[in-house]
Scaffold this motif. Sequence first.
Motif, PDB file in Angstrom:
ATOM      1  N   SER A 199       0.802   3.949  -2.907  1.00  0.00           N
ATOM      2  CA  SER A 199       0.336   5.296  -2.594  1.00  0.00           C
ATOM      3  C   SER A 199       1.404   6.341  -2.885  1.00  0.00           C
ATOM      4  O   SER A 199       1.112   7.455  -3.299  1.00  0.00           O
ATOM      5  CB  SER A 199      -0.149   5.352  -1.138  1.00  0.00           C
ATOM      6  N   ARG A 200       2.691   5.950  -2.729  1.00  0.00           N
ATOM      7  CA  ARG A 200       3.765   6.903  -3.000  1.00  0.00           C
ATOM      8  C   ARG A 200       3.798   7.268  -4.482  1.00  0.00           C
ATOM      9  O   ARG A 200       4.048   8.399  -4.857  1.00  0.00           O
ATOM     10  CB  ARG A 200       5.099   6.316  -2.557  1.00  0.00           C
TER      11      ARG A 200
ATOM     12  N   GLY B 224       0.820  -1.209   0.000  1.00  0.00           N
ATOM     13  CA  GLY B 224       0.000   0.000   0.000  1.00  0.00           C
ATOM     14  C   GLY B 224       0.853   1.259   0.000  1.00  0.00           C
ATOM     15  O   GLY B 224       0.572   2.224  -0.722  1.00  0.00           O
ATOM     16  N   ASN B 225       1.920   1.217   0.773  1.00  0.00           N
ATOM     17  CA  ASN B 225       2.806   2.374   0.871  1.00  0.00           C
ATOM     18  C   ASN B 225       3.486   2.671  -0.462  1.00  0.00           C
ATOM     19  O   ASN B 225       3.553   3.816  -0.901  1.00  0.00           O
ATOM     20  CB  ASN B 225       3.850   2.100   1.970  1.00  0.00           C
TER      21      ASN B 225
ATOM     22  N   ILE C 131      -0.542   8.478  -5.507  1.00  0.00           N
ATOM     23  CA  ILE C 131      -1.091   9.706  -4.917  1.00  0.00           C
ATOM     24  C   ILE C 131       0.020  10.558  -4.311  1.00  0.00           C
ATOM     25  O   ILE C 131      -0.251  11.536  -3.642  1.00  0.00           O
ATOM     26  CB  ILE C 131      -2.183   9.426  -3.845  1.00  0.00           C
TER      27      ILE C 131
ATOM     28  N   TRP D 208       3.000   6.759   3.649  1.00  0.00           N
ATOM     29  CA  TRP D 208       2.370   6.595   4.952  1.00  0.00           C
ATOM     30  C   TRP D 208       3.456   6.698   6.011  1.00  0.00           C
ATOM     31  O   TRP D 208       4.315   5.835   6.113  1.00  0.00           O
ATOM     32  CB  TRP D 208       1.670   5.244   5.050  1.00  0.00           C
TER      33      TRP D 208
END
Lengths: 427, 166
Positions: free
Chosen positions: B29-30, B25-26, B33, B37
């Motif tokens: 997301s980096r 997820g990290n 978006i 985190w």
Amino acid sequence: MGWILFGLFFLFLFIGIPISVSLGIAAIVSLCLFGFPLTMFPAVMYASLGKFTLLAIPFFVLAGVIMEYAGISKRLVRLANVFLGHITGGLAIVTVVVSCFFAAISGSGPATVAAIGTILIPAMVDSGYDKGFSSALMAASGNVGIIIPPSIAFVVFGVLAEVSIGRLFMAGIVPGFILGLALIIVSIILLRKNKGSLKRQPKSSWPDKWSALKDAFWGLMAPIIILGGIYGGFVTPTEAAGVAVVYGLFVGFFIYREIKLRELWKLLVDASVGSAVVMFIIAFASVFAWLLTTGHIASSMAEKLLSLTENKYILLLIMNVIFLIAGCFIDAASAYFIFVPIMLPVILEIGVDPIVFGVFMTMNLAIGMATPPIGLDIFVASSISKVPLKDISIKVIPFIIASLVALGLVTYIPALSLWLPDLMGMK
Amino acid sequence: MKLLDYFEELLIVLSLSTMIIINFGNVVSRYFIHASWSFSEELMVILFVYNSFFGASIAFKRGAHLGFTVLTDLLPPKFKKIFVFIAGATTIILMILLAKYGMEMVQSQIMFNQKTPALGLPEWTAGLSVPLGSILIIIRVIQSTFCEMKLVDYKIEASADNEEVQ
């Protein structure tokens, strides 16, 4: 003080106490004897475990287990076989080549032997190869596993010696291939004698080759994603390991459809146990290493080593001999924690790049995994092929000699390790 | 014991899968978006330490810890049994010490009200893994040492039976 610490460790080790516990008890008894407070030892342990970089260990172990369950190993074998199977001794070459490649996914020697050996040892025996030879070759090929990136061993060394893991990974590629080549050359020489009894496979047709290539494509992509991600600067080595897990699951569930949902629980438990064995050793080895440094044992041993001779080549030879012997009795993680604090100052003193040190030290420990009495790779190969340990231990000797030649080259020609990372401009 | 087995495996499966999800997820997301985190590393490290201790406990149950048993395997079963006992006892002593001093570490973390830097969690939630894991390991080592000693007994009986037959 050093003698007591090391003496206790080997005493406990030889009476059959697990390595991790031997390290811990030896350190604690020494702490008590020399009047250090015991209160600090859980904190030292916790600090050594709680490092983000080390998360690469459970991730790579899990990635290896998943890739095996996903059916990637058998597709790689098929691919290598359609291209190399028709050559005399082709299956031996296939074994080495696939080991190199699988190692580029899994990061561990025994995992490579387990994944490839179950397919290739029976295949070699069916084609008229000697059973002992096949198992020995498989065990020796597993060695390549911890030198070719990604490598769990390099992660531990990098954390401990505070060098870039990305650069270490790159530095392992050429030495890994040299080791693989040495094994191929020895097998071809050994197989020459009984050429007649070996069955050769017919040459495969181009459509066959194409279909094998297409089928193995998703497996071939795995190292490209892992290494490409790291060197493209997208992810750290630790993150790449986690991404490899997700990729493996994707391929296993949706493309090859060989992993079942209910197997997932077992995969996660098995991988955690495999990783915990290494982590437990690291936890206690760190207390041992803490005492080596804080008690000034490491520095006095380093001084002793330097007082023997100032000749760089002789010192490197002495180190290789020590690591080879150590590699026969202890695993890579404990060897790093015991020897890096002592040897690294010496290495810096004589002007050798710590990266080269990491590569040749790891090669030594890899060779130790294929040598009796506790070579893990031999145990795995023996349990797959049912050939007694004793027989494999004898048959593996020529491969060990070949590996030692490769080790010599890598130790004394630093360019072999440094050329590739320098070419890529990695610091 | 069944319940303990399940609890152990559940904790391991949950911790490792959460680590993988957060890590992935990290990364995603980096890049998509452009937001990392901030808590991810800290949380993963805490889970990782729990995972390592509980995994080590199962490894004791399975006899998966690496060791050098070539010498003790050569001994006649009667003597081997003694060394199996010594190995078990040594491990238990080490783990008792770890549990004791680990608990002291947790107590001082509570006393000084230490918080983790990113999440602001009380530090002892992470430190508790040390004494908790140690206690679990003690149970597993007692269990596996008894099993292994029984196995040696069984071998002694089996070889005695063989001699009678001959």
